[in-house]
Design an enzyme around this catalytic site. Structure first.
Site, short mmCIF file in Angstrom:
data_model
loop_
_atom_site.label_atom_id
_atom_site.label_comp_id
_atom_site.label_asym_id
_atom_site.label_seq_id
_atom_site.Cartn_x
_atom_site.Cartn_y
_atom_site.Cartn_z
CG ASP A 38 -4.99 -10.95 -1.76
OD1 ASP A 38 -4.14 -10.83 -2.66
OD2 ASP A 38 -5.40 -10.00 -1.07
CD GLU A 65 -8.27 -8.14 -1.25
OE1 GLU A 65 -7.34 -7.45 -1.70
OE2 GLU A 65 -8.23 -8.70 -0.14
CG ASP A 104 -3.70 -10.02 2.19
OD1 ASP A 104 -2.94 -9.60 3.09
OD2 ASP A 104 -4.75 -9.46 1.87
CG HIS A 106 -1.70 -1.10 1.57
ND1 HIS A 106 -1.24 -2.18 2.26
CD2 HIS A 106 -2.99 -1.34 1.29
CE1 HIS A 106 -2.23 -3.06 2.39
NE2 HIS A 106 -3.30 -2.59 1.81
CG MET A 110 -1.21 -5.93 -6.50
SD MET A 110 -1.26 -5.38 -4.80
CE MET A 110 -1.91 -6.81 -3.95
CG ASP A 124 1.92 -1.25 3.34
OD1 ASP A 124 1.23 -0.87 4.30
OD2 ASP A 124 1.55 -2.14 2.53
CG HIS A 149 -11.57 -11.38 1.98
ND1 HIS A 149 -11.14 -10.33 1.22
CD2 HIS A 149 -10.85 -11.34 3.12
CE1 HIS A 149 -10.20 -9.66 1.88
NE2 HIS A 149 -10.00 -10.27 3.04
CG ASP A 185 -5.50 -11.74 7.27
OD1 ASP A 185 -5.98 -12.07 6.18
OD2 ASP A 185 -5.57 -10.60 7.74
CD GLU A 238 -7.72 -12.02 1.90
OE1 GLU A 238 -7.17 -11.02 1.39
OE2 GLU A 238 -7.88 -12.17 3.13
C1 GCO Z 1 -7.80 -7.33 4.42
C2 GCO Z 1 -7.49 -7.26 2.95
C3 GCO Z 1 -6.28 -6.45 2.64
C4 GCO Z 1 -6.11 -6.18 1.17
C5 GCO Z 1 -5.03 -5.20 0.93
C6 GCO Z 1 -4.69 -5.05 -0.52
O1 GCO Z 1 -8.62 -8.17 4.77
O2 GCO Z 1 -7.26 -6.54 5.20
O3 GCO Z 1 -7.33 -8.57 2.50
O4 GCO Z 1 -5.14 -7.09 3.16
O5 GCO Z 1 -5.83 -7.36 0.47
O6 GCO Z 1 -5.43 -3.98 1.46
O7 GCO Z 1 -5.56 -4.22 -1.10
MN MN Z 2 -6.45 -9.33 0.74
MN MN Z 3 -8.08 -10.07 3.96
#
Ligand code: GCO
Ligand code: MN
Ligand code: MN
Length: 387
Positions: A245, A181, A287, A54, A88, A57, A220, A257, A217
């Site tokens: 992801d 995403e 991720d 990001h 990316m 970051d 998610h 995560d 992801e």
């Molecule tokens: C989360 C998201 C993030 C995004 C990231 C990239 O659940 O916090 O997965 O990690 O992937 O902001 O855009």
């Molecule tokens: Mn993500």
């Molecule tokens: Mn996430």
């Protein structure tokens, strides 16, 4: 097999993943921050191919232009020294209090305009470092109470922002594709475009749908109780799998995560098997976060573990494809004696007439053996390492 990551595996991590300090809603950070340069070296040491970030970051939101230039120069040197690339990039549109009610879908026109400005600058930074995919994760694009925001208006604002940014990139001559995403909740109670399916449908309401795809992801979709591989397959089928992801998650929980494959071994297998079989050539981006209990040695083990599990699953997928008993069962399951070819493919009036008149043995269809228990047990034994 050594399961050592190689550049052609295209394994990437975000700076925010191995750089995660272990803060959670109940506790303070447990790890000291490493600099972006240190994180690049950490990832290179474990065999990653690329690093994503990001804007903030890398460059703190408070940095001056001169500070930004110094930070970017140091980071570029670290990329050259390690051979890592930046496939990316993305924008942090969630941490600052300005975005507490969303960015592109905020009710406040000033916040929406600021989000656009921040994203254009972040796109410039990403492109400067070589990014080819730009991710839009609408973490704060949502509501706690639907009394507070008009959903159709919010979607309209979201669409306008994405159209604006796609045109900006076209104007700049940037070779960039965008990946939406989806996530169902967290940090908002409900996030707009909650699933891969919702994002795929939204893309077709944009001015340049060809520029937009998805970044599904694993965690998610599992938070929503959905089958991740099915979501990925649908994105692939639509030509929209621009990025992915990878992580893990118990279904229905908060956003955990976890390390890839830490929880849902079978789902991880089907996903890797799918990506490898169709020849997905994009990044395999992790991720995920190390457990809050980890020190940096354990963070390294976490990063290695993500990649190693992917490669183990890839080897298992090859084993599955070569397993005689499994393949014989699959052949039997998919047997086709050709007698229905007359009815398949595109519609014709003759076909429809013939099909309406055809006499099926319905009882026999219902009695045909389907050895799915045997097949699944063979897969389980393969995954458990006894085949
Ligand atoms: C989360 C998201 C993030 C995004 C990231 C990239 O659940 O916090 O997965 O990690 O992937 O902001 O855009
Ligand atoms: Mn993500
Ligand atoms: Mn996430």
């Amino acid at each position: 097999m050594d399961y050592q990551p190689k550049p052609e595996d295209r394994f990437t991590f975000g700076l925010w993943t191995v750089g995660n300090l272990g803060r959670d809603p109940f506790g303070e950070p447990v790890r000291d921050a490493l600099s972006p340069v240190e994180l690049v070296h950490l990832l290179a040491g474990e065999g990653a191919w690329g690093v994503n970030f990001h804007d903030n970051d890398l460059v703190p939101i408070t940095a001056t232009t001169a500070e930004r230039d110094l930070i970017v120069a140091d980071f570029k040197r670290a990329l050259v020294d390690t051979g890592l690339c930046v496939p990316m990039a993305t924008t942090n549109l969630f941490a600052d209090p300005a975005f507490r009610d969303g960015a592109f879908t905020s009710n406040d026109p000033k916040v929406r305009a600021y989000a656009l400005q921040k994203t254009m600058r972040a796109i410039d930074l990403g492109v400067e470092l070589g990014a080819k995919v730009y991710v839009f994760w609408g973490g704060r694009e949502g509501t706690e109470s639907d009394a507070t925001k008009n959903t159709v208006e919010a979607l309209k604002h979201f669409r306008e922002a994405l159209n604006f940014l796609a045109s900006y990139c076209q104007d700049q001559g940037y070779d960039l594709r965008f990946a939406l995403e989806p996530k169902p909740n967290e940090p908002r109670s409900d996030i707009f475009l909650p699933t891969v399916g919702a994002a795929l449908a939204f893309i077709h309401t944009l001015d340049r749908p060809d520029k937009f795809g998805v970044n599904p992801e694993l965690a998610h979709e599992q938070m929503s109780g959905l089958n991740f591989m099915h979501a990925v397959a649908q994105a692939w089928d639509a030509g929209k799998l621009f990025h992915i992801d990878l992580n893990d998650q118990k279904p229905g929980r908060y956003d955990q995560d976890f390390r890839f494959g830490a929880e849902s071994i079978k789902a991880a297998f089907f996903l890797v098997q799918f990506l490898e079989n169709v020849g997905y050539s994009g990044s395999r981006h992790f991720d995920a976060h190390a457990y809050r209990t980890a020190d940096y040695d354990d963070v390294r083990a976490f990063a290695r573990g993500c990649m190693r599990t992917y490669l183990i699953m890839k080897a298992k997928a090859q084993q599955f494809a070569q397993d005689k008993e499994i393949q014989e069962l699959l052949q039997a399951i998919n047997a086709d004696d050709g007698s229905m070819h007359q009815f398949s493919g595109a519609y014709s009036a003759d076909k429809a007439t013939a099909l309406k008149a055809f006499a099926f043995d319905r009882v026999a269809l219902g009695q045909r053996g389907l050895p799915y228990e045997r097949l699944d047990q063979l897969l389980i034994e393969l995954l458990l390492g006894v085949r």
